[in-house]
Design a protein around this motif. Structure first.
Motif, PDB file in Angstrom:
ATOM      1  N   GLU A   3       0.826  -1.207   0.000  1.00  0.00           N
ATOM      2  CA  GLU A   3       0.000   0.000   0.000  1.00  0.00           C
ATOM      3  C   GLU A   3       0.861   1.259   0.000  1.00  0.00           C
ATOM      4  N   SER A   4       0.441   2.239  -0.796  1.00  0.00           N
ATOM      5  CA  SER A   4       1.019   3.585  -0.735  1.00  0.00           C
ATOM      6  C   SER A   4      -0.007   4.504  -0.093  1.00  0.00           C
ATOM      7  N   PHE A   5       0.398   5.213   0.949  1.00  0.00           N
ATOM      8  CA  PHE A   5      -0.472   6.165   1.634  1.00  0.00           C
ATOM      9  C   PHE A   5       0.019   7.588   1.376  1.00  0.00           C
ATOM     10  N   SER A   6      -0.890   8.496   1.152  1.00  0.00           N
ATOM     11  CA  SER A   6      -0.588   9.934   1.193  1.00  0.00           C
ATOM     12  C   SER A   6      -0.994  10.418   2.579  1.00  0.00           C
ATOM     13  N   VAL A   7      -0.041  10.944   3.337  1.00  0.00           N
ATOM     14  CA  VAL A   7      -0.314  11.403   4.698  1.00  0.00           C
ATOM     15  C   VAL A   7       0.077  12.874   4.742  1.00  0.00           C
ATOM     16  N   VAL A   8      -0.918  13.749   4.811  1.00  0.00           N
ATOM     17  CA  VAL A   8      -0.690  15.173   4.592  1.00  0.00           C
ATOM     18  C   VAL A   8      -1.369  15.987   5.689  1.00  0.00           C
ATOM     19  N   ASP A   9      -0.620  16.909   6.272  1.00  0.00           N
ATOM     20  CA  ASP A   9      -1.216  17.852   7.216  1.00  0.00           C
ATOM     21  C   ASP A   9      -1.039  19.267   6.680  1.00  0.00           C
ATOM     22  N   LYS A  10      -1.302  20.265   7.502  1.00  0.00           N
ATOM     23  CA  LYS A  10      -1.276  21.653   7.031  1.00  0.00           C
ATOM     24  C   LYS A  10       0.137  22.171   6.803  1.00  0.00           C
ATOM     25  N   ASN A  11       1.146  21.411   7.200  1.00  0.00           N
ATOM     26  CA  ASN A  11       2.536  21.826   7.024  1.00  0.00           C
ATOM     27  C   ASN A  11       3.352  20.897   6.133  1.00  0.00           C
ATOM     28  N   GLU A  12       3.077  19.593   6.195  1.00  0.00           N
ATOM     29  CA  GLU A  12       3.942  18.621   5.546  1.00  0.00           C
ATOM     30  C   GLU A  12       3.169  17.636   4.672  1.00  0.00           C
ATOM     31  N   VAL A  13       3.855  17.175   3.621  1.00  0.00           N
ATOM     32  CA  VAL A  13       3.307  16.185   2.695  1.00  0.00           C
ATOM     33  C   VAL A  13       4.227  14.965   2.713  1.00  0.00           C
TER      34      VAL A  13
ATOM     35  N   ARG B  72       6.349   3.889  -5.499  1.00  0.00           N
ATOM     36  CA  ARG B  72       7.071   4.995  -6.118  1.00  0.00           C
ATOM     37  C   ARG B  72       8.363   5.349  -5.396  1.00  0.00           C
ATOM     38  N   ILE B  73       8.589   4.798  -4.211  1.00  0.00           N
ATOM     39  CA  ILE B  73       9.801   5.125  -3.470  1.00  0.00           C
ATOM     40  C   ILE B  73      10.898   4.134  -3.849  1.00  0.00           C
ATOM     41  N   HIS B  74      11.909   4.623  -4.504  1.00  0.00           N
ATOM     42  CA  HIS B  74      13.049   3.797  -4.887  1.00  0.00           C
ATOM     43  C   HIS B  74      14.153   3.998  -3.839  1.00  0.00           C
ATOM     44  N   ARG B  75      15.269   4.540  -4.202  1.00  0.00           N
ATOM     45  CA  ARG B  75      16.303   4.812  -3.201  1.00  0.00           C
ATOM     46  C   ARG B  75      15.863   5.948  -2.296  1.00  0.00           C
ATOM     47  N   PHE B  76      16.285   5.886  -1.038  1.00  0.00           N
ATOM     48  CA  PHE B  76      15.890   6.915  -0.071  1.00  0.00           C
ATOM     49  C   PHE B  76      17.044   7.162   0.889  1.00  0.00           C
ATOM     50  N   PRO B  77      17.116   8.368   1.472  1.00  0.00           N
ATOM     51  CA  PRO B  77      18.233   8.685   2.379  1.00  0.00           C
ATOM     52  C   PRO B  77      18.146   7.867   3.659  1.00  0.00           C
ATOM     53  N   LEU B  78      19.280   7.322   4.081  1.00  0.00           N
ATOM     54  CA  LEU B  78      19.313   6.466   5.271  1.00  0.00           C
ATOM     55  C   LEU B  78      19.631   7.237   6.543  1.00  0.00           C
ATOM     56  N   ASN B  79      20.026   8.497   6.406  1.00  0.00           N
ATOM     57  CA  ASN B  79      20.427   9.284   7.582  1.00  0.00           C
ATOM     58  C   ASN B  79      19.829  10.685   7.543  1.00  0.00           C
TER      59      ASN B  79
ATOM     60  N   GLU C  15       4.975   4.084   2.220  1.00  0.00           N
ATOM     61  CA  GLU C  15       4.745   2.828   1.521  1.00  0.00           C
ATOM     62  C   GLU C  15       5.027   1.659   2.468  1.00  0.00           C
ATOM     63  N   MET C  16       4.141   0.675   2.412  1.00  0.00           N
ATOM     64  CA  MET C  16       4.142  -0.408   3.401  1.00  0.00           C
ATOM     65  C   MET C  16       3.783  -1.725   2.741  1.00  0.00           C
ATOM     66  N   ILE C  17       4.377  -2.793   3.234  1.00  0.00           N
ATOM     67  CA  ILE C  17       3.977  -4.135   2.826  1.00  0.00           C
ATOM     68  C   ILE C  17       4.263  -5.084   3.993  1.00  0.00           C
ATOM     69  N   GLY C  18       3.451  -6.139   4.109  1.00  0.00           N
ATOM     70  CA  GLY C  18       3.618  -7.089   5.197  1.00  0.00           C
ATOM     71  C   GLY C  18       4.842  -7.972   5.018  1.00  0.00           C
ATOM     72  N   LYS C  19       5.024  -8.897   5.957  1.00  0.00           N
ATOM     73  CA  LYS C  19       6.198  -9.774   5.934  1.00  0.00           C
ATOM     74  C   LYS C  19       5.829 -11.250   5.854  1.00  0.00           C
ATOM     75  N   GLY C  20       4.551 -11.518   5.569  1.00  0.00           N
ATOM     76  CA  GLY C  20       4.125 -12.901   5.412  1.00  0.00           C
ATOM     77  C   GLY C  20       3.679 -13.537   6.716  1.00  0.00           C
ATOM     78  N   VAL C  21       2.966 -14.636   6.600  1.00  0.00           N
ATOM     79  CA  VAL C  21       2.487 -15.348   7.792  1.00  0.00           C
ATOM     80  C   VAL C  21       3.680 -15.790   8.634  1.00  0.00           C
ATOM     81  N   GLY C  22       3.577 -15.544   9.929  1.00  0.00           N
ATOM     82  CA  GLY C  22       4.649 -15.909  10.838  1.00  0.00           C
ATOM     83  C   GLY C  22       5.640 -14.795  11.109  1.00  0.00           C
ATOM     84  N   ASN C  23       5.493 -13.669  10.393  1.00  0.00           N
ATOM     85  CA  ASN C  23       6.356 -12.495  10.603  1.00  0.00           C
ATOM     86  C   ASN C  23       5.467 -11.278  10.851  1.00  0.00           C
ATOM     87  N   LYS C  24       5.108 -11.061  12.110  1.00  0.00           N
ATOM     88  CA  LYS C  24       4.190  -9.974  12.438  1.00  0.00           C
ATOM     89  C   LYS C  24       4.785  -8.625  12.043  1.00  0.00           C
TER      90      LYS C  24
END
Length: 546
Positions: free
Chosen positions: A154-164, A199-206, A168-177
Motif C-alpha cells: 500500500e502507498s499512503f498519502s499522509v498530509v497535514d497543514k505543514n507537511e506532505v 514509487r519510493i526507490h532509493r531513499f536517504p538512510l540518515n 509505503e508499506m507491505i507485510g512480511k508474510g504469515v509468521g512475521n508480524k
C-alpha cells in the motif's frame, strides 16, 4: 471485488476495495495560496459514494474496539480504544490531517492473513487519533508492528497543514508480524503522485527529518532474496513491487501525465513509460508554476488529452470521441496481448476529493475537503469543512446504496447523468462542464467571504462558527445535487433519440405555431465512417439496380 465493512466507534460503514486509485500531492510552497493539497479517487466497480463522518468522542479506560477488514467485513480482532478521538469528515480530520491511498499489491507471499490491521482501518483509525502527518505515520506503523498487517502492498498519502508525506508499506508474510515500510517527505516546493505502483526507490538512510523507515526494511529484503547490493543502493519499489508492463502503462503513466501538465521536461520520462528505459520517474518534481485547487480538480479529470496516450484518437473512442474503455482493459488476439490506457479519471469512481490544508488559518476554517461522487469528469467538487458536525442528506451514509437507487443521493444523480453522457461524450460534455465550472468557480470565488465570516464568528463563539460552516457545506452540496438533477432532466430532453434539440438563450426553440421544432441530426465524422467502410464497406455500399 468484495464488499467491506469497517466498524469503528460503534458505527458501520460499507466501503469497497479500491485497486485502481490515484493520489496527487502538492507542497505548501508549490501551491498558489500556501496550502498543502492531496487528491484521491476511490475507484471500484462496487463502491457506493458517501461522505463518512466520525464525530469526536471520549472513551473510558479499558474500552476496546472491533477491527474488521475493509475489503470483506471479516472480523479481525480487537484493539484498545483511544481515550479521545477527533472529528473526521471523509478522509480529513478536524486538525487538517488528510490521508489517501493507492494499492500496489507487491509480492503476494508477504500478505499476512493472521494480522489484525488492514490498510483501510489504518487510515480511519489514524485520522481519529492523530493531529499531524508524522503522528499518523508513527501510529500506523506502531499498529501494524503490534497487531500485524493483513493487507497487500500500500502507498499512503499522509498530509497535514505543514507537511506532505508518502508512506509505503507491505507485510512480511504469515509468521512475521508487522510490516516493512518507508516514508518520505515531499519538499515544500514540489509535487508528487502515486497510482497503484510503489514509487519510493532509493531513499536517504540518515535524514530523519525527511525520511523514516522500519529498521528491517533492507535486511528483510536481503533475507528473502529480493536484494543483495549495498544499503545505499536499496530500492524499496524494486525489492517489494517489481515493475511490469501493467505497472508502467496502467499506473506510472498516470503519474507521468500529472507531471507532464506542470513541468517542461516530462518528455524525458516517456521512454520509461514505454518500457525503453529502466530509469524511473522521480518521486517528486518542482512544478513550472504554482498549483491551485482548481488545477487539482482539473488534474483529477485527466484522460491523457493531448499526449501520446490520448484514448480519444483510436476507434475505441467510437463516433463521439469517448476517452472511456469498458472491459476488458487488457486482452489477447491471436496470442498477442494488448491493453487500453488507464487514465486518472475513470467511470468506476465511487468518490473523489481534493484536500486543502492551510496552516495560516484556524483548523476550523483551514481544512477544506472538496468532495465529489462518481467519475471526477462528471462530478462537482463541493467544499466540506473538516469541522462539520453533520453531513448533507445527498452524501449521507445510508441514503441509497449500490443496489438501491435514490433520487436524493448525489451518487445516483451523478451516475444517471454520467451514464447518459458516456454514450455521446463530445456532444454532452460541454453542457456538464458549463454547470460544473459555474458551481465550482462560484464556491472558489465565495471562499474568502465565507471564511471571513467564519473567522469573525470564531473570535467570539466557536460553536457558532462551526455551525455556520456546517450549514454552508450542507447547503452547497444540496444545491449542487439539485442543479445536477436539473441538468440530467435538461439533457434527456435535448439529446433524446440521437438528435439535438435547437436552443436559443438557454431555451428550446418551438416552431412558428408553438409546436415542436425539428431538431438537428448530427452526423458521424468522416474518420468513423471510413472505419466502418474499411470493415464492412462492400456489404453496406449502395448499388445501382439493374
Amino acid at each position: 471485488m468484495k464488499k467491506r465493512i469497517l466498524i469503528l466507534t460503534g458505527m458501520i460503514f460499507t466501503i469497497i476495495s479500491s485497486w485502481a486509485c490515484t493520489n496527487l500531492l502538492v507542497g505548501k510552497a508549490a501551491s498558489v495560496d500556501g496550502s498543502t493539497m492531496v487528491t484521491y479517487s476511490a475507484d471500484s466497480y462496487s463502491l457506493y459514494g458517501e461522505l463518512y463522518h466520525w464525530p469526536a468522542a471520549t472513551y473510558p479506560a479499558n474500552t476496546w474496539m472491533d477491527v474488521r477488514e475493509w475489503d470483506s467485513g471479516k472480523y479481525l480482532g480487537k484493539i484498545p480504544q483511544a481515550s479521545q478521538t477527533y472529528n473526521v469528515i471523509g478522509n480529513m480530520n478536524e486538525h487538517q490531517l488528510c490521508i489517501g491511498e493507492t494499492t500496489y499489491g507487491g509480492r503476494n507471499e508477504l500478505i499476512d492473513s493472521t494480522g489484525i490491521m488492514d490498510y483501510g482501518s489504518l487510515i480511519y483509525i489514524a485520522l481519529q487519533r492523530s493531529k499531524s502527518a508524522r503522528e499518523a505515520i508513527q501510529l500506523m506503523t506502531d499498529l501494524v508492528a503490534t497487531y500485524g498487517y493483513c493487507s497487500s502492498g500500500e502507498s499512503f498519502s499522509v498530509v497535514d497543514k505543514n507537511e506532505v508525506w508518502i508512506l509505503e508499506m507491505i507485510g512480511k508474510g504469515v509468521g512475521n508480524k508487522g510490516a516493512v515500510w518507508v516514508a518520505v517527505r515531499i519538499p515544500d516546493d514540489c509535487i508528487a503522485a502515486h497510482a497503484n505502483q510503489s514509487r519510493i526507490h532509493r531513499f536517504p538512510l540518515n535524514d530523519k527529518e525527511n525520511c523514516l523507515y522500519s529498521k528491517d526494511v533492507i535486511s528483510f529484503a536481503r533475507s528473502k532474496g529480493y536484494f543483495n547490493g549495498k544499503d545505499n543502493e536499496f530500492s524499496f519499489a524494486d525489492a517489494y513491487n517489481p515493475l511490469d508492463w501493467s505497472g508502467l502503462r496502467f499506473c506510472e503513466a498516470r503519474v507521468w501525465s500529472f507531471f507532464n501538465q506542470y513541468t517542461d521536461n516530462a518528455g524525458q520520462w516517456l521512454p520509461y513509460i514505454m518500457g525503453e528505459n529502466p530509469e524511473p520517474i522521480p518521486l517528486y518534481v518542482k512544478p513550472n508554476r504554482k498549483l491551485s485547487v482548481k488545477d487539482m480538480m482539473a488534474s483529477m479529470r485527466d484522460h491523457y488529452e493531448g499526449t501520446p496516450f490520448d484514448p480519444t484518437l483510436d476507434i475505441g473512442a467510437g463516433p463521439f470521441g469517448s476517452p472511456y474503455r469498458f472491459h476488458p482493459l487488457s486482452w489477447k488476439v491471436d496470442s498477442v496481448e494488448y491493453a487500453f490506457e488507464r487514465p486518472t479519471s475513470t467511470q468506476q469512481t465511487g468518490f473523489t476529493f481534493v484536500g486543502q490544508m492551510r496552516n495560516y488559518l484556524p483548523d476550523e476554517i483551514g481544512g477544506v475537503f472538496w468532495f465529489g461522487v462518481d467519475d471526477a469528469r462528471f462530478t462537482v467538487y463541493t467544499p466540506m469543512y473538516s469541522c462539520m458536525t453533520q453531513t448533507p442528506e445527498c452524501y449521507r451514509v445510508g441514503n441509497g446504496d449500490f443496489t438501491h437507487f435514490s433520487w436524493t443521493s448525489a451518487f445516483w444523480i451523478h451516475n444517471w447523468v454520467a451514464n447518459m453522457a458516456y454514450a455521446r461524450y463530445n456532444q454532452m460534455l460541454p453542457d456538464a462542464k458549463t454547470l460544473q465550472d459555474r458551481l465550482e468557480d462560484g464556491y472558489l470565488t465565495s471562499q474568502q467571504s465565507v471564511e471571513q465570516k467564519a473567522k469573525e464568528l470564531l473570535s467570539t463563539d466557536k460553536e457558532q462558527a462551526v455551525a455556520f460552516l456546517t450549514d454552508y457545506s450542507i447547503g452547497v452540496a444540496q444545491k449542487a445535487t439539485d442543479e445536477w438533477k436539473s441538468l440530467g432532466e435538461y439533457m434527456i430532453v435535448k439529446y433524446m433519440d440521437g438528435v439535438v434539440k435547437k436552443e436559443k438563450d438557454g431555451e428550446f426553440i418551438h416552431n412558428e405555431y408553438g409546436g415542436s421544432q425539428y431538431p438537428n441530426r448530427p452526423k458521424f465524422d468522416d474518420k468513423y465512417l471510413r472505419t466502418i467502410v474499411e470493415e464492412k464497406g462492400e456489404w453496406l455500399k449502395e448499388k445501382t439496380l439493374q
